[in-house]
Design a protein around this motif. Structure first.
Motif, PDB file in Angstrom:
ATOM      1  N   GLU A  59       0.835  -1.207   0.000  1.00  0.00           N
ATOM      2  CA  GLU A  59       0.000   0.000   0.000  1.00  0.00           C
ATOM      3  C   GLU A  59       0.872   1.259   0.000  1.00  0.00           C
ATOM      4  O   GLU A  59       0.595   2.223  -0.718  1.00  0.00           O
ATOM      5  CB  GLU A  59      -0.939   0.004   1.216  1.00  0.00           C
ATOM      6  N   GLN A  60       1.935   1.256   0.816  1.00  0.00           N
ATOM      7  CA  GLN A  60       2.869   2.395   0.852  1.00  0.00           C
ATOM      8  C   GLN A  60       3.523   2.593  -0.508  1.00  0.00           C
ATOM      9  O   GLN A  60       3.659   3.712  -0.990  1.00  0.00           O
ATOM     10  CB  GLN A  60       3.987   2.146   1.867  1.00  0.00           C
ATOM     11  N   MET A  61       3.936   1.495  -1.074  1.00  0.00           N
ATOM     12  CA  MET A  61       4.623   1.536  -2.366  1.00  0.00           C
ATOM     13  C   MET A  61       3.761   2.213  -3.426  1.00  0.00           C
ATOM     14  O   MET A  61       4.235   3.045  -4.204  1.00  0.00           O
ATOM     15  CB  MET A  61       4.933   0.087  -2.768  1.00  0.00           C
ATOM     16  N   LEU A  62       2.483   1.878  -3.456  1.00  0.00           N
ATOM     17  CA  LEU A  62       1.579   2.431  -4.457  1.00  0.00           C
ATOM     18  C   LEU A  62       1.284   3.913  -4.231  1.00  0.00           C
ATOM     19  O   LEU A  62       0.994   4.642  -5.178  1.00  0.00           O
ATOM     20  CB  LEU A  62       0.272   1.631  -4.480  1.00  0.00           C
ATOM     21  N   LEU A  63       1.380   4.381  -2.991  1.00  0.00           N
ATOM     22  CA  LEU A  63       1.068   5.772  -2.672  1.00  0.00           C
ATOM     23  C   LEU A  63       2.235   6.731  -2.889  1.00  0.00           C
ATOM     24  O   LEU A  63       2.023   7.933  -3.074  1.00  0.00           O
ATOM     25  CB  LEU A  63       0.601   5.883  -1.220  1.00  0.00           C
ATOM     26  N   ARG A  64       3.449   6.240  -2.878  1.00  0.00           N
ATOM     27  CA  ARG A  64       4.626   7.115  -2.936  1.00  0.00           C
ATOM     28  C   ARG A  64       4.947   7.549  -4.359  1.00  0.00           C
ATOM     29  O   ARG A  64       5.008   6.732  -5.276  1.00  0.00           O
ATOM     30  CB  ARG A  64       5.833   6.408  -2.315  1.00  0.00           C
ATOM     31  N   ASP A  65       5.191   8.853  -4.517  1.00  0.00           N
ATOM     32  CA  ASP A  65       5.560   9.406  -5.821  1.00  0.00           C
ATOM     33  C   ASP A  65       6.984   9.059  -6.226  1.00  0.00           C
ATOM     34  O   ASP A  65       7.317   9.107  -7.407  1.00  0.00           O
ATOM     35  CB  ASP A  65       5.416  10.934  -5.818  1.00  0.00           C
ATOM     36  N   ASP A  66       7.835   8.710  -5.262  1.00  0.00           N
ATOM     37  CA  ASP A  66       9.229   8.396  -5.581  1.00  0.00           C
ATOM     38  C   ASP A  66       9.455   6.911  -5.881  1.00  0.00           C
ATOM     39  O   ASP A  66      10.573   6.491  -6.132  1.00  0.00           O
ATOM     40  CB  ASP A  66      10.172   8.874  -4.477  1.00  0.00           C
ATOM     41  N   VAL A  67       8.378   6.118  -5.901  1.00  0.00           N
ATOM     42  CA  VAL A  67       8.447   4.747  -6.384  1.00  0.00           C
ATOM     43  C   VAL A  67       8.038   4.790  -7.852  1.00  0.00           C
ATOM     44  O   VAL A  67       6.980   5.319  -8.196  1.00  0.00           O
ATOM     45  CB  VAL A  67       7.521   3.806  -5.586  1.00  0.00           C
ATOM     46  N   HIS A  68       8.896   4.269  -8.723  1.00  0.00           N
ATOM     47  CA  HIS A  68       8.648   4.360 -10.158  1.00  0.00           C
ATOM     48  C   HIS A  68       7.387   3.593 -10.556  1.00  0.00           C
ATOM     49  O   HIS A  68       7.106   2.520 -10.018  1.00  0.00           O
ATOM     50  CB  HIS A  68       9.851   3.835 -10.944  1.00  0.00           C
ATOM     51  N   LYS A  69       6.648   4.147 -11.506  1.00  0.00           N
ATOM     52  CA  LYS A  69       5.385   3.539 -11.944  1.00  0.00           C
ATOM     53  C   LYS A  69       5.588   2.113 -12.447  1.00  0.00           C
ATOM     54  O   LYS A  69       4.723   1.261 -12.274  1.00  0.00           O
ATOM     55  CB  LYS A  69       4.703   4.391 -13.013  1.00  0.00           C
ATOM     56  N   HIS A  70       6.726   1.830 -13.072  1.00  0.00           N
ATOM     57  CA  HIS A  70       6.951   0.477 -13.591  1.00  0.00           C
ATOM     58  C   HIS A  70       7.070  -0.540 -12.455  1.00  0.00           C
ATOM     59  O   HIS A  70       6.657  -1.694 -12.622  1.00  0.00           O
ATOM     60  CB  HIS A  70       8.192   0.431 -14.481  1.00  0.00           C
ATOM     61  N   SER A  71       7.596  -0.136 -11.322  1.00  0.00           N
ATOM     62  CA  SER A  71       7.631  -1.032 -10.166  1.00  0.00           C
ATOM     63  C   SER A  71       6.243  -1.187  -9.558  1.00  0.00           C
ATOM     64  O   SER A  71       5.888  -2.269  -9.079  1.00  0.00           O
ATOM     65  CB  SER A  71       8.624  -0.516  -9.122  1.00  0.00           C
ATOM     66  N   LYS A  72       5.460  -0.128  -9.573  1.00  0.00           N
ATOM     67  CA  LYS A  72       4.092  -0.197  -9.057  1.00  0.00           C
ATOM     68  C   LYS A  72       3.239  -1.158  -9.882  1.00  0.00           C
ATOM     69  O   LYS A  72       2.339  -1.814  -9.340  1.00  0.00           O
ATOM     70  CB  LYS A  72       3.454   1.188  -9.043  1.00  0.00           C
ATOM     71  N   TRP A  73       3.502  -1.226 -11.185  1.00  0.00           N
ATOM     72  CA  TRP A  73       2.719  -2.106 -12.054  1.00  0.00           C
ATOM     73  C   TRP A  73       2.724  -3.548 -11.574  1.00  0.00           C
ATOM     74  O   TRP A  73       1.723  -4.258 -11.706  1.00  0.00           O
ATOM     75  CB  TRP A  73       3.243  -2.066 -13.481  1.00  0.00           C
ATOM     76  N   TYR A  74       3.837  -4.011 -11.026  1.00  0.00           N
ATOM     77  CA  TYR A  74       3.923  -5.400 -10.587  1.00  0.00           C
ATOM     78  C   TYR A  74       2.949  -5.686  -9.447  1.00  0.00           C
ATOM     79  O   TYR A  74       2.460  -6.799  -9.313  1.00  0.00           O
ATOM     80  CB  TYR A  74       5.347  -5.748 -10.151  1.00  0.00           C
ATOM     81  N   ILE A  75       2.666  -4.670  -8.657  1.00  0.00           N
ATOM     82  CA  ILE A  75       1.715  -4.814  -7.553  1.00  0.00           C
ATOM     83  C   ILE A  75       0.286  -4.622  -8.062  1.00  0.00           C
ATOM     84  O   ILE A  75      -0.622  -5.373  -7.726  1.00  0.00           O
ATOM     85  CB  ILE A  75       2.039  -3.809  -6.419  1.00  0.00           C
ATOM     86  N   GLU A  76       0.081  -3.612  -8.890  1.00  0.00           N
ATOM     87  CA  GLU A  76      -1.245  -3.285  -9.396  1.00  0.00           C
ATOM     88  C   GLU A  76      -1.819  -4.378 -10.299  1.00  0.00           C
ATOM     89  O   GLU A  76      -3.013  -4.639 -10.268  1.00  0.00           O
ATOM     90  CB  GLU A  76      -1.212  -1.979 -10.184  1.00  0.00           C
ATOM     91  N   LYS A  77      -0.971  -5.006 -11.087  1.00  0.00           N
ATOM     92  CA  LYS A  77      -1.453  -5.966 -12.096  1.00  0.00           C
ATOM     93  C   LYS A  77      -1.420  -7.404 -11.630  1.00  0.00           C
ATOM     94  O   LYS A  77      -1.762  -8.299 -12.390  1.00  0.00           O
ATOM     95  CB  LYS A  77      -0.644  -5.795 -13.377  1.00  0.00           C
ATOM     96  N   ASN A  78      -0.996  -7.641 -10.391  1.00  0.00           N
ATOM     97  CA  ASN A  78      -0.934  -9.031  -9.897  1.00  0.00           C
ATOM     98  C   ASN A  78      -1.516  -9.121  -8.494  1.00  0.00           C
ATOM     99  O   ASN A  78      -1.378  -8.354  -7.658  1.00  0.00           O
ATOM    100  CB  ASN A  78       0.507  -9.534  -9.898  1.00  0.00           C
TER     101      ASN A  78
END
Length: 151
Positions: A132-151
């Motif tokens: 949840e933290q990872m998805l909220l932070r602007d300094d986490v790159h969107k490509h890394s967020k995709w792995y959480i969002e899409k799985n």
């Protein structure tokens, strides 16, 4: 195989690079991220990973990257394949005048890793973040967020 700067720039400018990203989840359900030293995605928190080398099998590349990036011995059979992803960047490792296109195969690995012992070639800091933290932070790159969002 390592290429000189001129040849590698021509490759990056002409074709996609193929790589593996390692989504490492610990026993607390947190994801391992490193602060990127290099372009592209410099200055962002990103999952570990790297390019597949010419004439390197997926199995060998996976095992090499787990050892180089995480200092662990894991086989591809032990990981969960998250599927293919495409990453597009407006810059490249040597500057801003060439764009980068990666075709990335994402893999999830379960491991409790001591981040104090990780290498600093690609990332200068590491942290464990709740999804949840990872998805909220602007300094986490969107490509890394995709792995959480899409799985």
């Amino acid at each position: 195989m390592f290429l000189d700067k001129t040849t590698f720039t021509t490759v990056i400018d002409s074709t996609p690079l193929v790589s593996i990203d390692l989504v490492v989840e610990n026993s607390k359900g947190q994801i391992l991220l490193g602060l990127r030293n290099n372009r592209p995605a410099q200055g962002y928190w990103f999952v570990p990973g790297g390019r597949i080398r010419k004439n390197e099998t997926l199995d060998n590349a996976f095992e090499r990257l787990c050892q180089e990036e995480l200092s662990i011995n894991v086989t591809r059979e032990e990981a969960e394949c998250l599927g293919p992803f495409e990453h597009f960047y407006s810059d490249y490792v040597f500057g801003k005048d060439v764009s980068t296109h990666y075709v990335v195969i994402g893999y999830k690995v379960f491991a409790d890793i001591n981040i104090e012992q990780l290498p600093d070639a690609q990332h200068n800091q590491y942290c464990w973040l709740d999804k949840e933290q990872m998805l909220l932070r602007d300094d986490v790159h969107k490509h890394s967020k995709w792995y959480i969002e899409k799985n």
